[in-house]
Write a protein that holds these residues in place. Sequence first.
Motif, PDB file in Angstrom:
ATOM      1  N   THR A  96       3.878   7.117   1.204  1.00 17.57           N
ATOM      2  CA  THR A  96       4.027   6.990   2.458  1.00 17.57           C
ATOM      3  C   THR A  96       2.957   7.765   3.144  1.00 17.57           C
ATOM      4  O   THR A  96       2.359   8.906   3.016  1.00 17.57           O
ATOM      5  N   ARG A  97       2.385   6.772   4.211  1.00 18.09           N
ATOM      6  CA  ARG A  97       1.395   7.370   5.251  1.00 18.09           C
ATOM      7  C   ARG A  97       1.757   6.992   6.567  1.00 18.09           C
ATOM      8  O   ARG A  97       2.316   5.930   6.750  1.00 18.09           O
ATOM      9  N   GLU A  98       1.699   7.823   7.490  1.00 18.81           N
ATOM     10  CA  GLU A  98       2.251   7.655   8.904  1.00 18.81           C
ATOM     11  C   GLU A  98       1.375   6.405   9.496  1.00 18.81           C
ATOM     12  O   GLU A  98       2.067   5.706  10.048  1.00 18.81           O
ATOM     13  N   MET A  99       0.231   6.231   9.033  1.00 24.30           N
ATOM     14  CA  MET A  99      -0.575   5.468   9.596  1.00 24.30           C
ATOM     15  C   MET A  99      -0.203   3.919   9.159  1.00 24.30           C
ATOM     16  O   MET A  99      -0.644   2.893   9.723  1.00 24.30           O
ATOM     17  N   LEU A 100       0.410   4.000   7.916  1.00 22.18           N
ATOM     18  CA  LEU A 100       1.003   2.633   7.504  1.00 22.18           C
ATOM     19  C   LEU A 100       2.402   2.238   8.191  1.00 22.18           C
ATOM     20  O   LEU A 100       3.051   1.119   7.689  1.00 22.18           O
ATOM     21  N   THR A 101       2.748   2.964   9.147  1.00 25.12           N
ATOM     22  CA  THR A 101       3.855   2.605   9.923  1.00 25.12           C
ATOM     23  C   THR A 101       3.599   1.606  10.970  1.00 25.12           C
ATOM     24  O   THR A 101       4.621   1.202  11.665  1.00 25.12           O
ATOM     25  N   ARG A 102       2.251   1.395  11.137  1.00 29.16           N
ATOM     26  CA  ARG A 102       1.908   0.339  12.502  1.00 29.16           C
ATOM     27  C   ARG A 102       0.363  -0.065  11.956  1.00 29.16           C
ATOM     28  O   ARG A 102      -0.119   0.214  11.253  1.00 29.16           O
ATOM     29  N   ALA A 103       0.229  -1.245  12.946  1.00 29.77           N
ATOM     30  CA  ALA A 103      -0.904  -1.733  12.646  1.00 29.77           C
ATOM     31  C   ALA A 103      -2.239  -0.901  12.886  1.00 29.77           C
ATOM     32  O   ALA A 103      -2.205  -0.068  13.879  1.00 29.77           O
ATOM     33  N   GLY A 104      -3.458  -0.973  12.151  1.00 33.91           N
ATOM     34  CA  GLY A 104      -4.672  -0.302  12.578  1.00 33.91           C
ATOM     35  C   GLY A 104      -4.987   0.538  11.405  1.00 33.91           C
ATOM     36  O   GLY A 104      -6.374   0.930  11.631  1.00 33.91           O
ATOM     37  N   TRP A 115       0.912  -1.272  -0.166  1.00 33.82           N
ATOM     38  CA  TRP A 115      -0.057   0.085  -0.006  1.00 33.82           C
ATOM     39  C   TRP A 115       0.785   1.352  -0.014  1.00 33.82           C
ATOM     40  O   TRP A 115       0.604   2.292  -0.779  1.00 33.82           O
ATOM     41  N   SER A 116       1.933   1.306   0.822  1.00 32.61           N
ATOM     42  CA  SER A 116       2.865   2.418   0.684  1.00 32.61           C
ATOM     43  C   SER A 116       3.101   2.752  -0.708  1.00 32.61           C
ATOM     44  O   SER A 116       3.529   3.722  -1.096  1.00 32.61           O
ATOM     45  N   GLN A 117       3.612   1.580  -1.436  1.00 32.69           N
ATOM     46  CA  GLN A 117       3.955   1.856  -2.738  1.00 32.69           C
ATOM     47  C   GLN A 117       3.184   2.288  -3.733  1.00 32.69           C
ATOM     48  O   GLN A 117       3.226   3.245  -4.562  1.00 32.69           O
ATOM     49  N   GLU A 118       1.795   1.924  -3.600  1.00 27.42           N
ATOM     50  CA  GLU A 118       0.575   2.337  -4.311  1.00 27.42           C
ATOM     51  C   GLU A 118       0.132   3.586  -4.212  1.00 27.42           C
ATOM     52  O   GLU A 118      -0.405   4.584  -4.945  1.00 27.42           O
TER      53      GLU A 118
END
Length: 235
Positions: free
Chosen positions: A82-90, A76-79
């Motif tokens: 970068t999103r801060e929320m994608l650095t951790r679960a949830g 998802w980060s590639q698509e």
Amino acid sequence: MNHINQKMVRVDTLLTGALVPLGPRNVPSGIIKTPVDGPTFLGSEGLVTDRQGDLKNHGGPEKAVHHYSIDHYATWSQEIGTREMLTRAGAFGENFSSAGLNERDIAIGDVFGVGGAIVEVSQGRLPCWKLNQRFDVPDMALRVQASGRTGWYYRVLQPGKIAPGDGLVPLDRARPDWTIERLHRLFYIDPFNPDELAEAAALTPLAEGWRKCAQRRLETRRVEDWAPRLTGASS
């Protein structure tokens, strides 16, 4: 007994969410989940501290627990960037986060022990427009649906206490041929396959709403309108 996976898979992160206003309309939603630090009780309708703002379309016995693979986050980060929320679960409103298990591995009717509870896979996720607001990506729900990286839901066969780090122990497989990936292919890629639809309509472990949908397609040769769910627009 046909085990899903011989390696140990754990619920690395256990998450729940309170109701908070979401988006410009301030719609109450529990999609923003935070980790649970210790043991909590899993009942027939979900984790006791978890909340849903729309009880018609979220939660309930057939959607008691949402499981999402942390392995999808890098893609998802590639698509979408970068999103801060994608650095951790949830990020996707999931209750269970783990690595090493995805939609190709999981099948409808798979039964697991987790802590003191027993759960059974009931359906895939139907992404909704709240993901658009959550990610600030106008078509995020459609992207999740199209990708097949939806995660899956459990019904609770035996309530009990569970905790982060509990093993997800495979107990039984009713229909190993009906993976979440196959279900996705039928409902979104090959939606008028009569043999597959007939089989899905008769697939007892599959949630009733999905079975009814398969039966309607067989009878009407029409795909339901996805716009209200994916965009929040009126049908």
